[in-house]
Motif scaffolding. Sequence first.
Motif, PDB file in Angstrom:
ATOM      1  N   GLN B 101      -9.392  -3.123  -0.037  1.00  0.00           N
ATOM      2  CA  GLN B 101      -8.126  -3.746  -0.400  1.00  0.00           C
ATOM      3  C   GLN B 101      -6.949  -2.863   0.041  1.00  0.00           C
ATOM      4  O   GLN B 101      -5.973  -3.342   0.608  1.00  0.00           O
ATOM      5  N   PHE B 102      -7.080  -1.574  -0.204  1.00  0.00           N
ATOM      6  CA  PHE B 102      -6.053  -0.602   0.184  1.00  0.00           C
ATOM      7  C   PHE B 102      -5.815  -0.662   1.704  1.00  0.00           C
ATOM      8  O   PHE B 102      -4.685  -0.772   2.171  1.00  0.00           O
ATOM      9  N   SER B 103      -6.927  -0.659   2.446  1.00  0.00           N
ATOM     10  CA  SER B 103      -6.810  -0.683   3.906  1.00  0.00           C
ATOM     11  C   SER B 103      -6.222  -2.012   4.379  1.00  0.00           C
ATOM     12  O   SER B 103      -5.410  -2.045   5.309  1.00  0.00           O
ATOM     13  N   ARG B 104      -6.651  -3.125   3.739  1.00  0.00           N
ATOM     14  CA  ARG B 104      -6.143  -4.454   4.134  1.00  0.00           C
ATOM     15  C   ARG B 104      -4.625  -4.524   3.965  1.00  0.00           C
ATOM     16  O   ARG B 104      -3.904  -5.026   4.829  1.00  0.00           O
ATOM     17  N   LEU B 105      -4.140  -4.016   2.844  1.00  0.00           N
ATOM     18  CA  LEU B 105      -2.695  -4.077   2.567  1.00  0.00           C
ATOM     19  C   LEU B 105      -1.908  -3.281   3.613  1.00  0.00           C
ATOM     20  O   LEU B 105      -0.879  -3.738   4.104  1.00  0.00           O
ATOM     21  N   LEU B 106      -2.421  -2.113   3.966  1.00  0.00           N
ATOM     22  CA  LEU B 106      -1.725  -1.304   4.968  1.00  0.00           C
ATOM     23  C   LEU B 106      -1.793  -1.968   6.339  1.00  0.00           C
ATOM     24  O   LEU B 106      -0.819  -1.964   7.097  1.00  0.00           O
ATOM     25  N   PRO B 126       3.389  -5.214   0.294  1.00  0.00           N
ATOM     26  CA  PRO B 126       2.034  -4.679   0.540  1.00  0.00           C
ATOM     27  C   PRO B 126       1.951  -3.157   0.373  1.00  0.00           C
ATOM     28  O   PRO B 126       0.950  -2.656  -0.147  1.00  0.00           O
ATOM     29  N   LEU B 127       3.007  -2.451   0.773  1.00  0.00           N
ATOM     30  CA  LEU B 127       2.950  -0.989   0.619  1.00  0.00           C
ATOM     31  C   LEU B 127       2.915  -0.592  -0.855  1.00  0.00           C
ATOM     32  O   LEU B 127       2.155   0.295  -1.264  1.00  0.00           O
ATOM     33  N   THR B 128       3.730  -1.280  -1.661  1.00  0.00           N
ATOM     34  CA  THR B 128       3.753  -0.970  -3.100  1.00  0.00           C
ATOM     35  C   THR B 128       2.384  -1.240  -3.722  1.00  0.00           C
ATOM     36  O   THR B 128       1.851  -0.433  -4.485  1.00  0.00           O
ATOM     37  N   GLU B 129       1.794  -2.387  -3.356  1.00  0.00           N
ATOM     38  CA  GLU B 129       0.466  -2.724  -3.901  1.00  0.00           C
ATOM     39  C   GLU B 129      -0.577  -1.697  -3.443  1.00  0.00           C
ATOM     40  O   GLU B 129      -1.463  -1.299  -4.210  1.00  0.00           O
ATOM     41  N   ALA B 130      -0.437  -1.301  -2.180  1.00  0.00           N
ATOM     42  CA  ALA B 130      -1.434  -0.351  -1.649  1.00  0.00           C
ATOM     43  C   ALA B 130      -1.404   0.963  -2.426  1.00  0.00           C
ATOM     44  O   ALA B 130      -2.444   1.461  -2.854  1.00  0.00           O
TER      45      ALA B 130
END
Lengths: 157, 1081
Positions: B101-106, B126-130
């Motif tokens: 998920q982290f990689s997907r958001l970035l 997306p950066l905030t979520e990541a």
Amino acid sequence: MGEGEFALVREHLEIALSQTASWMGEYDIYATLVDAAAQQRDEAAIRQYAPRAEALANELGHQLYQGVVHRAWGVAHCLAGEYAESEVRLSQALEIFGKLGTRWQVGRTFFELGELAAARQQPGEARDYFSRAMADFDRMRAAPDSARTRTALEALS
Amino acid sequence: MAQLALFFLGAPRVEHNGQDTELDRHKSLALLAYLALTGQPHRRDTLAALLWPDLDQRRARAGLRRVLFSLQDALPGKWWEVERETVSVQPSPELWVDVAQFSRLLAGCREHHHPADAVCPDCLVPLTEAVETYRGDLLAGFTLRNCPSFDDWQFALSENLRNALARALELLVLLHSGQRRFEPAIAYARRWLALDALYEPAHQHLMRLYAWSEQRSAALRQYADCERLLEAELGVAPQAATRDLYHAIKDNRLPGPETVLRARQSSSLDIEIKPVPAAVNAPAAEAAPAPRISWPSLSRGTLVGRENEWPQATRLWTEARAGEGRVLLVSGEPGIGKSRLVHELADLAQRAGGRALTGECYTEGGAPYSPLAQIIRQGLDDSQLSPGLPAYLLADLLLLAPHLRPRFAHIPSNPKLDADFERQRLVESFVTWCLALAQTQPVLMVVEDVHWADSGTLALLHNLARRVRQAPLLLVLTFRDTEIDQVQARGLDRILLDLERERQAVSLQLTRLGRDDTGTLLAALLATGTVSAEFIDSVFRETEGNPFFVEETCRALIDQGRLYHVGGMWRRQDLAQVVLPRSVRAAILARVQRLPALLQETLRLAAVVGRRFEFDVLRAASPHPEEALITALEVVERLQLVSSEPQAGSVTFTFAHALIPFALRESLSHPRLRQLHAQVAAAIEAIHPGNLDELAYHYAAGGQRTKAIDYLRRAGDRAAAVYAYDSALQYFRQLLGLLEAEPADAARLEVMEQMADLEQWRGERTEAIRLYQATLDLRQQSGGWDKWAVVRLNRKIGETLLRMQKVEMQPFQMAAQAGLARALQMAESEPPHLETVRLLTTLAKEVYWETVLGTSLATRTGTERSEAADKAYWQAVVQGLHTKRLPRAGAEQFALAAIAMAEQLDAPVELSAALDALATDYASRQRHLACVELALRRLALSRDPRFGDYRERIDVLCGAGSRLAGVGQYARALPYVLEAESMASQIGDISLIIPALVTQAVCFFGLDRWDEMLQIEEKRRALEASHGSLVSRMCFFCGLSANVLALRGEAELSRDRREEAHNNMVTRLGPVETWPAVGHY
């Protein structure tokens, strides 16, 4: 040592014995087998291995193993109700270990003398032997043996 | 529908159908993480080796089966794809992994039509979520014991994720700053800084943010924090940019956020856009003639375009400095900038309080270990000899660096011991010294151009590489990957494969610069603010971004007057008139060919001497007067072709790059090259007659056969004397090549036998036997029938055979036995002779091992004619022996005969060896008391002053102790093995310390002296930590200490030790069912 573990020890050592041109001393293997059998209180196994172990230890003058075999015989005789023979053997073992200064072996031999006295219904003597064994085990910090001896002492009272 | 959520960022957690699920095994979690995060099928063998590296394949696969079963049991469902040979986690919409998920958001941010490292307002969510998904570092608090490959994988992935988080935080800081939302920007900047408190750009951001949010004192405090941390951790001051920023804030000169951030938001985030001075590199108004300026210099050696490699290198240094030693391999084509990178690293290391030691290898070779000798010289130059280090170790260092011997004349040489042992100790001494040096001050050790290193150097470096993990030492090796397939570099290739397999090293492969970096390099070389695009394009097109080629091209243009410096500005001719060199070699030669004849001649002669050359040697080799040479060298030094370095009593020059002398030598015709080598050889012989390696090289290259033969032999002997067997073999091969031109003579036979001995010592036993046999054949063909030489060679073949593995020896066994029998026939008619004693001892061992290994002649079924003939011959000999004077062919009889003859010859060393052979036979036949007698007899012999072999004396002591302990005489055995340990420690011989400790442990255990037994175990573990593989497989110790621990009631520790002992046995002896008796015991 549990029954299963003793079986495993026997299995491995029998394999070792069966191999030719071994670098191992046959006497080491027999001494280990007979001591394990004594700890397991397996009279048949003691009687199976002790004669060869004794012959080899005597041939080499291996005092530690001579003591081990005497003690094993002592256990076997005790289990068979041959108390006088047992006492002779255990005393011989005690004498050897005393000379060698091997405190744990002395403690283990006192313990067997305690067992013999208990079997003879001599609680006073048994208590004395167990107490001596306890002192040796405590000094060696041999916790499992101390616990076993404590249990034996408690059973007497 | 079943759902599975895997949280690996932070403390690991598994949620199955909304419920936390505990996995019952540590390895289950490791396997789940590995499968889920790699997202691909893996072979069972690979997974088994990853998680159970200490077990054999069968047991490791069984472990894997158990863990897979347990995982499937705990997490039932469609998650698993378990095939016969492969295993994977099935991708599914119901499977959620936080790392993914982290990689997907970035990754989502990269679809916003801006460069990958730029940012736009749409990136905010997306950066905030990541960064919120990132709860902590990968598998925080989770480690797997004794699984180095898993550790490495976890570490590498964790570092990647941390870096990605750092980038995301930086982008968020920029985004919020740009919108003047300073509070969240500060929060993200603080979190970013927490990832690496020494990262100055993060400090700079935070300083700016405080300043912009009107917290000027906080901004200045931030600078003070940065300064304090850098000083405390690295011993360096903040960078100029940070200091400038501090002054700007202090003086209220800081521009607003829009000014600073605009460039970064529209372009790369990693490159500061600086004000650019007016372009000065426009074509000159007048094309020609260009004004020539005297000696315009290039600002050489600027590190450009290594934004990815440099941080990795500095990270490794930081880790090494903190005590986690590392190995860095820097590779790339010639001229790519390997040296520049490591020089920068060395500067950084020294600024940070470390010690940088550098050794270089040269294509023209040199004495064995010469790069290490350079390192030892530097190490001993700037440090006192450590009083804690034993004298034998320092004596070994002087063996590696013999030129230092006069400075340390007070240190006695070590006694001559057996070659195998001394070689091993030499390695140990060097490694121990390096590690001890690093304990006094962190060390950056660089060995450059190891593709040219001799095998002895490589062996020592390989050992060091395996042992640096616990020391503040970064070992850096540079090499040309383009030359790794060359014969000379094959040793390196093997080591690189080992290091890769053992995951010991980090590799940086330097690639060519891109067009923009080429422009940056040109700007740096010319020390100018900017370079025109046209010029950059031209240079880039020709040089393809090879930094050295770029430099040489600039130099060639300057030398040709095409590029010139006038009125403080660089100018060039119109590009249409400029012809750029087509290769780096052409660039170098173009420069040289413009020089006056004397300078060219001097440079070519110097190139023949080597990359480093002494002025005195050059003067002696050159036909020109000294004054002319001095002037010539002054000119070429100003042209930056060479640099000088004064040394005690002489001046040494070094070519600016290894490619320069190479190109110069290549430009010479063969006859000229040969002539110059001969001149150089004569000069070296006059000035440094002891430089055998250089003399051998130059006389051979100069075609001076007689001199070459002499020096090749001497250089080979000296290399062998310092255990550089590969180097010695190279010399002897060359020597043999020269000797083969003539009929076989004693010299040629002697060299062949020496080569066979060397092959035997370096473990190449098949080759050794082939060479011994060839020597024997040649002796017979040449008619020179030296009886004892034939006996000796046959005996050596037999001894070599005894050192071989069973499978390996089979092709040679029959012929070797026949040879031994022939030798015996030859010896028996002679009077007693030491060679006969050795032969009989070898025969005793041969017959003993044949019995033990069950490969007696009777069991062989060879069908080939020659084998059948040999068999018949051997049998006839054995039959014949029964009726002759020598005893019949049994191990005991051979040993007894050897003993009798040794007694007759009064040869104590040979007698001891024969007694040992007899004891080995007796022990296998349970004649233990007889063994004790033999051991005591050997003991008495070893007290004889003629018994010179110190190591053999220790072995005898160990043997006596061991035999006595074997029959229960523990108290009598102990003094012998204590003495053996003490003697072995004096010479640092681990291979003898360990058996002494084994017997001590047996004695203490037999005497119920448990505390002392456990102390021995601690000693053994300490040795294992310091000497790794030499002692790591001592299952016997583990077994004994497991017993004592069990008797003490420490069940868990005892079980661990027992398992360790068992696993060691499996590793050493294979599966349980194949163990010999000792294993079962």
